[in-house]
Design a protein around this motif. Sequence first.
Motif, PDB file in Angstrom:
ATOM      1  N   THR A 173       1.221  -0.919   0.445  1.00  0.00           N
ATOM      2  CA  THR A 173      -0.134  -0.128  -0.082  1.00  0.00           C
ATOM      3  C   THR A 173       1.117   1.411  -0.100  1.00  0.00           C
ATOM      4  O   THR A 173       2.120   1.231   1.041  1.00  0.00           O
ATOM      5  N   VAL A 174       0.541   2.311  -1.258  1.00  0.00           N
ATOM      6  CA  VAL A 174       1.461   3.651  -1.082  1.00  0.00           C
ATOM      7  C   VAL A 174       0.616   4.788  -1.207  1.00  0.00           C
ATOM      8  O   VAL A 174      -0.833   4.306  -1.929  1.00  0.00           O
ATOM      9  N   TYR A 175       0.604   5.486  -0.283  1.00  0.00           N
ATOM     10  CA  TYR A 175      -0.099   6.777  -1.100  1.00  0.00           C
ATOM     11  C   TYR A 175      -0.365   7.590  -2.670  1.00  0.00           C
ATOM     12  O   TYR A 175       0.738   6.894  -3.450  1.00  0.00           O
ATOM     13  N   ASP A 176      -1.955   7.327  -2.585  1.00  0.00           N
ATOM     14  CA  ASP A 176      -1.599   7.712  -4.408  1.00  0.00           C
ATOM     15  C   ASP A 176      -1.241   8.913  -4.720  1.00  0.00           C
ATOM     16  O   ASP A 176      -1.733   9.926  -4.214  1.00  0.00           O
ATOM     17  N   TYR A 228       1.063   5.448   5.453  1.00  0.00           N
ATOM     18  CA  TYR A 228       0.680   5.264   3.919  1.00  0.00           C
ATOM     19  C   TYR A 228       2.306   5.195   3.973  1.00  0.00           C
ATOM     20  O   TYR A 228       2.835   6.149   4.158  1.00  0.00           O
ATOM     21  N   GLY A 229       2.538   3.889   3.044  1.00  0.00           N
ATOM     22  CA  GLY A 229       3.725   4.073   2.150  1.00  0.00           C
ATOM     23  C   GLY A 229       4.921   3.434   3.758  1.00  0.00           C
ATOM     24  O   GLY A 229       4.799   2.958   4.963  1.00  0.00           O
ATOM     25  N   GLY A 230       6.587   4.030   3.062  1.00  0.00           N
ATOM     26  CA  GLY A 230       7.355   3.482   4.265  1.00  0.00           C
ATOM     27  C   GLY A 230       8.245   2.598   3.856  1.00  0.00           C
ATOM     28  O   GLY A 230       7.675   1.492   2.974  1.00  0.00           O
ATOM     29  N   ARG A 231       9.705   2.505   4.399  1.00  0.00           N
ATOM     30  CA  ARG A 231      10.633   1.308   3.521  1.00  0.00           C
ATOM     31  C   ARG A 231      10.899   0.541   4.572  1.00  0.00           C
ATOM     32  O   ARG A 231      10.123   1.271   6.126  1.00  0.00           O
ATOM     33  N   VAL A 232      10.138  -0.540   5.247  1.00  0.00           N
ATOM     34  CA  VAL A 232      11.381  -1.307   5.891  1.00  0.00           C
ATOM     35  C   VAL A 232      11.905  -1.151   6.787  1.00  0.00           C
ATOM     36  O   VAL A 232      12.146  -1.105   7.984  1.00  0.00           O
ATOM     37  N   THR A 233      13.939  -0.537   6.179  1.00  0.00           N
ATOM     38  CA  THR A 233      14.451  -0.211   6.237  1.00  0.00           C
ATOM     39  C   THR A 233      13.821   1.313   7.770  1.00  0.00           C
ATOM     40  O   THR A 233      15.137   1.539   8.710  1.00  0.00           O
ATOM     41  N   MET A 274       9.495   5.990  11.811  1.00  0.00           N
ATOM     42  CA  MET A 274       8.313   6.180  11.490  1.00  0.00           C
ATOM     43  C   MET A 274       6.991   5.783  12.629  1.00  0.00           C
ATOM     44  O   MET A 274       6.483   6.870  13.298  1.00  0.00           O
ATOM     45  N   GLY A 275       8.051   5.053  13.484  1.00  0.00           N
ATOM     46  CA  GLY A 275       6.899   4.840  14.700  1.00  0.00           C
ATOM     47  C   GLY A 275       7.118   5.655  15.706  1.00  0.00           C
ATOM     48  O   GLY A 275       6.086   5.867  16.494  1.00  0.00           O
ATOM     49  N   GLU A 276       8.371   6.205  15.752  1.00  0.00           N
ATOM     50  CA  GLU A 276       8.848   7.549  16.478  1.00  0.00           C
ATOM     51  C   GLU A 276       8.171   9.289  15.858  1.00  0.00           C
ATOM     52  O   GLU A 276       7.133   9.413  16.809  1.00  0.00           O
ATOM     53  N   SER A 277       7.524   9.519  15.254  1.00  0.00           N
ATOM     54  CA  SER A 277       6.876   9.756  14.615  1.00  0.00           C
ATOM     55  C   SER A 277       5.290   9.711  15.029  1.00  0.00           C
ATOM     56  O   SER A 277       5.281  10.848  14.481  1.00  0.00           O
ATOM     57  N   PHE A 297       7.722   7.607   4.242  1.00  0.00           N
ATOM     58  CA  PHE A 297       6.268   7.211   5.268  1.00  0.00           C
ATOM     59  C   PHE A 297       5.407   8.662   5.208  1.00  0.00           C
ATOM     60  O   PHE A 297       5.691   9.823   5.582  1.00  0.00           O
ATOM     61  N   LEU A 298       4.157   8.215   5.028  1.00  0.00           N
ATOM     62  CA  LEU A 298       3.010   9.877   4.938  1.00  0.00           C
ATOM     63  C   LEU A 298       1.751   9.241   6.232  1.00  0.00           C
ATOM     64  O   LEU A 298       1.409   8.056   6.419  1.00  0.00           O
ATOM     65  N   LEU A 299       2.373   9.711   7.357  1.00  0.00           N
ATOM     66  CA  LEU A 299       1.041   9.483   8.591  1.00  0.00           C
ATOM     67  C   LEU A 299      -0.028  11.174   8.196  1.00  0.00           C
ATOM     68  O   LEU A 299      -0.149  12.022   8.552  1.00  0.00           O
ATOM     69  N   ASP A 300      -0.927  10.517   7.530  1.00  0.00           N
ATOM     70  CA  ASP A 300      -2.603  10.981   7.772  1.00  0.00           C
ATOM     71  C   ASP A 300      -3.223  11.297   9.159  1.00  0.00           C
ATOM     72  O   ASP A 300      -3.910  10.029   9.774  1.00  0.00           O
ATOM     73  N   LEU A 301      -3.607  12.130   9.979  1.00  0.00           N
ATOM     74  CA  LEU A 301      -4.248  12.800  11.096  1.00  0.00           C
ATOM     75  C   LEU A 301      -6.124  12.579  10.523  1.00  0.00           C
ATOM     76  O   LEU A 301      -6.157  13.627   9.746  1.00  0.00           O
TER      77      LEU A 301
END
Length: 492
Positions: free
Chosen positions: A320-323, A353-358, A363-366, A336-340
């Motif tokens: 899943t990626v953002y469009d 949305y998105g994000g790389r495994v590395t 992303m979790g901290e954000s 990664f895109l974080l939509d609140l």
Amino acid sequence: MNTDTFDLLVIGAGTQGTGIAADAAGRGLRVCLLDEQDIGESTANVSSRLLVGGLRYLEQWHLGLVRQSLAERQTLLHRAGFLVQIRPFIQVVHPERMRLWQSRLLMHAYDWLGARTLGRHSIIDLNSHPHGTPLRREFATGLLYRDCTGYDARLAVLNARLAHASGAVIRPGARLLRLRRAHRSWEIEMEAAGSSTQRLTAAALVNTAGPWVEELLRQTGITSHCRARQVKISHLVVPALYEGDQVYVLTSGNGHRICVNPIGDGLHLVGAAENDFGGQSDPTAPSAGEISWLCQTVSEYFARPLHEKDVVHSFSGLRTVYDDPGRPGTQVARHFLLDLDCPDCHSPLLRVYGGRVTNYRRMGESALQILKPWLPEHSGRWTQHTPLPGGAMTTGGAAGLRKELQSRFPGIPAPQLDRLISSYGSETASILGNATPAGAAPAVLPMGLFAGEVQHLRDHEWAHNARQALRRVGLEYRATPEGLAELDRQFH
């Protein structure tokens, strides 16, 4: 019916979801992690098994993404070095598809952004260098650099274990029956595997499950500012095309990069074919065209052609990626895109949305920083220097552990011992020893799993059947009907 109350509910137990759950639980928050499927079963399980800095994103000048990925690659080496294999990568220069000067410029930028921590790149003559031996003679130049491989789904399981050790409730196989936004909380009804309906409330909700929960949210009248796009990713497992542990990076006719990656058992992983998914094909299996394209691309580079009949195993999944309307999903950068979503400043919903495994840890901290106003007071960042389960190596590291295990279990062949260490790290000795009488050889079960290993997967990693056990350690390609039936008996 009793109602359990949490500060944070995370839906989706992939790499991103388990990473958020682990981080939040370690800060002292009450966390519940749900997934309708198994831990790491979706995108994490159908990856190319690369934990790299993202060299290809430099072509689009995403310098910040690559810099962060390289820094997180180094962090992961410290937290779970057993899981990450440092390998030579060879980017084969196709004279009609690549400009050597441009490729070298990108490699210099990659070194400068942080890749040089594993050694600087070099240019090699493939006609004289050993890494050129399996390739066709018309390819004379390669770029040699060092990067990392590793199994995404294993990383998800280790983060789920870290979350559980910090007090989180982990519920794989949980089916959502109802999801409702109340005035100051989320109300959830779920049906866990083998149990009755349960009711939960949570102050905040994080959706890392992509399309699984989107339809349910739409039924509640919640819409997103961002549209998700599905990309189908397909891989082949084939007999080894060469000796050695090097990874080859190949450029196809349409400019897409694929990798040939050794995964053990005399097999190589080839992929990925990536296409926007419109629902016309099976999302869990490559189409005939995708298999043919991967085989054709490999055959353009290697002296020994790869044919469809050579394929041992194949698999597909959705990412899943953002469009981004201006680009096909295969070209969307993996930021990664974080939509609140938080109407009236209560009951926040955060979609990932998105994000790389590395980059999952950052992303979790954000995500937790965004949700901080709605969560109880808690401690700050802590994951960067905390080992994942199995990552607390003694003096001597993996090499010292291997020597110790060879002495203690001399009957285990070196390839099998390396597989165990790369899955369990410092826990390997206790896992083998727990089910092995003193002085006896560890018992081996179908498809190469050890008795102590299966006991550990069942008791500590939420594996409820043979397929889940194989998935935990990346050996699904070994599955046979007879072996699965025999191994399933260990779970009853």
